[in-house]
Design an enzyme around this catalytic site. Structure first.
Site, mmCIF file in Angstrom:
data_model
loop_
_atom_site.group_PDB
_atom_site.id
_atom_site.type_symbol
_atom_site.label_atom_id
_atom_site.label_comp_id
_atom_site.label_asym_id
_atom_site.label_seq_id
_atom_site.Cartn_x
_atom_site.Cartn_y
_atom_site.Cartn_z
ATOM 1 N N HIS A 205 0.859 -1.189 0.000
ATOM 2 C CA HIS A 205 0.000 0.000 0.000
ATOM 3 C C HIS A 205 0.894 1.237 0.000
ATOM 4 C CE1 HIS A 205 -3.830 2.069 1.841
ATOM 5 N NE2 HIS A 205 -3.172 2.894 1.037
ATOM 6 N N HIS B 206 -9.544 0.806 -1.199
ATOM 7 C CA HIS B 206 -9.528 1.477 0.092
ATOM 8 C C HIS B 206 -10.930 1.373 0.686
ATOM 9 C CE1 HIS B 206 -5.764 3.098 -1.282
ATOM 10 N NE2 HIS B 206 -5.650 3.982 -0.310
ATOM 11 N N GLU C 182 -11.077 3.492 5.962
ATOM 12 C CA GLU C 182 -10.011 4.396 6.427
ATOM 13 C C GLU C 182 -10.685 5.464 7.290
ATOM 14 O OE1 GLU C 182 -8.089 6.634 3.288
ATOM 15 O OE2 GLU C 182 -6.457 7.317 4.594
ATOM 16 N N HIS D 54 1.133 4.733 -2.490
ATOM 17 C CA HIS D 54 0.739 5.533 -3.664
ATOM 18 C C HIS D 54 2.011 6.174 -4.179
ATOM 19 C CE1 HIS D 54 -3.572 5.301 -2.569
ATOM 20 N NE2 HIS D 54 -3.069 5.184 -1.349
ATOM 21 N N ASP E 129 1.688 4.042 2.719
ATOM 22 C CA ASP E 129 0.634 4.869 2.107
ATOM 23 C C ASP E 129 1.230 6.006 1.256
ATOM 24 O OD1 ASP E 129 -2.015 5.370 1.488
ATOM 25 O OD2 ASP E 129 -2.525 6.289 3.412
ATOM 26 N N ASP E 130 1.594 7.123 1.896
ATOM 27 C CA ASP E 130 2.159 8.281 1.190
ATOM 28 C C ASP E 130 3.363 8.787 1.979
ATOM 29 O OD1 ASP E 130 -0.062 8.812 -0.914
ATOM 30 O OD2 ASP E 130 -1.147 8.599 0.980
HETATM 31 N N1 ADE Z 1 -4.658 8.628 -2.152
HETATM 32 C C1 ADE Z 1 -3.430 8.702 -1.663
HETATM 33 N N2 ADE Z 1 -3.409 8.360 -0.369
HETATM 34 C C2 ADE Z 1 -4.683 8.031 -0.042
HETATM 35 C C3 ADE Z 1 -5.312 7.594 1.137
HETATM 36 N N3 ADE Z 1 -4.639 7.412 2.285
HETATM 37 N N4 ADE Z 1 -6.638 7.380 1.115
HETATM 38 C C4 ADE Z 1 -7.320 7.574 -0.012
HETATM 39 N N5 ADE Z 1 -6.788 7.985 -1.146
HETATM 40 C C5 ADE Z 1 -5.472 8.215 -1.162
HETATM 41 ZN ZN ZN Z 2 -3.844 4.716 0.480
#
Ligand code: ADE
Ligand code: ZN
Length: 326
Positions: free
Chosen positions: A16, A196, A199, A18, A277-278
């Site tokens: 996971h 997703h 969350e 992005h 994630d990011d």
């Molecule tokens: N796009 C990038 N990160 C995300 C996240 N945590 N939740 C939903 N969309 C995303």
């Molecule tokens: Zn994500």
């Protein structure tokens, strides 16, 4: 006191991430200069200081702005390559990268530039770094299903360059059911399906991702804790959850890392994996997620092995590779 070394050195999969969320402020400014794109921030420090999020949407607004510097095939390559160098340092042996084509095609960037740049980086990661890497094309759920269907068709000339589809962006108000047809089409095409769910959104969105989209993994899924029947379903089916603790912390899903429910979900027998994630926006790559989560929740070596094994088992890598890594 050997636990940090174990966490750092053990082979693991990242399921996971992005790839647009791995774009560090320094690279955003370098690409802005290279491509003559104007940014509404004076410098790297000013941009980084804007990274104070209150929820998912407040992050997404900056994340899409950051991605505006990506124009050419080489830009996508450079972004992914920078991530793979970090992944190598974290002993990632397998990475499945989410990408958001609609964020780029909406700005006039060619689908081929996006996919070919990322795909070339994946190939080089394998040959030069020994990391097995594949791409998962994500649909933006704040856009329509017809736009998702058009995006999938637009990507068909590059069908062999991605292994699955996902669903991301603003969750609340955009339930999985909205994307039933495009996921059915993806399944027909032999693509893996993930989404997703849970969350910020309710357990009902996790049920929808499972029953309507027929996903093979749930991304995040932390809101499942509020539905005992769902927890039982997830445990019985060993449905993998790709949990992202530092993301949850920075997007205020949990107030403190010590409040995170990952330990409870592990104890309930769910198939939990740890992910970043990011990472450029949330203050840490994969090992940072392991190290900080284990410290905050007082997890042990047995749980470390379990999380790493889960990540490899839940990956879409060939079975022969999984056996080599475990
Ligand atoms: N796009 C990038 N990160 C995300 C996240 N945590 N939740 C939903 N969309 C995303
Ligand atoms: Zn994500």
């Amino acid at each position: 006191e050997r636990l940090p070394e174990l966490l750092s050195l053990m082979p693991k999969a990242e399921l996971h991430i992005h790839i647009e969320g791995s774009l560090e402020p320094e690279l955003i400014f370098a690409l802005a200069k290279r491509n003559d794109v104007q940014l509404p921030y004076a410098d790297v420090a000013a941009l980084r200081s804007a990274y104070a999020f209150t929820n998912l949407q407040s992050f997404l607004d900056l994340y899409y702005a950051g991605a505006s510097v990506l124009l050419h095939e080489q830009d996508f390559y450079d972004m992914a390559w920078a991530y793979f160098e970090k992944a190598k340092a974290d002993h990632v042996v397998r990475a499945e990268l989410f990408f958001d084509p609609q964020t780029h095609t909406a700005r006039g960037v060619a689908m081929g530039a996006v996919i070919e740049g990322l795909s070339r980086a994946c190939r080089d990661a394998h040959t030069q770094l020994g990391i097995s890497a594949d791409l998962i094309l994500c649909f933006l759920r704040h856009l329509s299903e017809d736009e998702a269907l058009a995006t999938l068709e637009e990507a068909m000339p590059w069908r062999e360059h991605f292994i699955g589809v996902g669903l991301d962006s603003s969750e609340l108000g955009h339930p999985p059911e909205k994307f039933a047809r495009v996921f059915a089409r993806a399944r027909e095409l032999g693509l893996h399906c993930v989404a997703h769910a849970g969350e910020e959104g309710p357990p009902a969105y996790i049920w929808g991702a499972l029953d309507v989209l027929q996903v093979e993994r749930i991304d995040h899924g932390v809101q499942a804790i509020h539905d005992a029947g769902l927890m039982q379903r997830l445990a019985d089916s060993q449905m993998p959850l790709t949990v992202c603790p530092l993301s949850n912390l920075k997007l205020c899903v949990f107030k403190n890392l010590a409040d995170h429910n990952l330990g409870q979900m592990l104890d309930a027998g769910l198939c939990i994996t740890l992910n970043s994630d990011d990472p450029a926006y949330f203050g840490g790559y994969l090992n940072d997620n392991y190290l900080q989560t284990f410290a905050a929740l007082h997890l042990n070596a047995q749980q470390a092995y379990k999380l790493a094994a889960n990540s490899i088992e839940a990956s879409f890598a060939p079975e022969a590779d999984k056996h080599r890594w475990m």
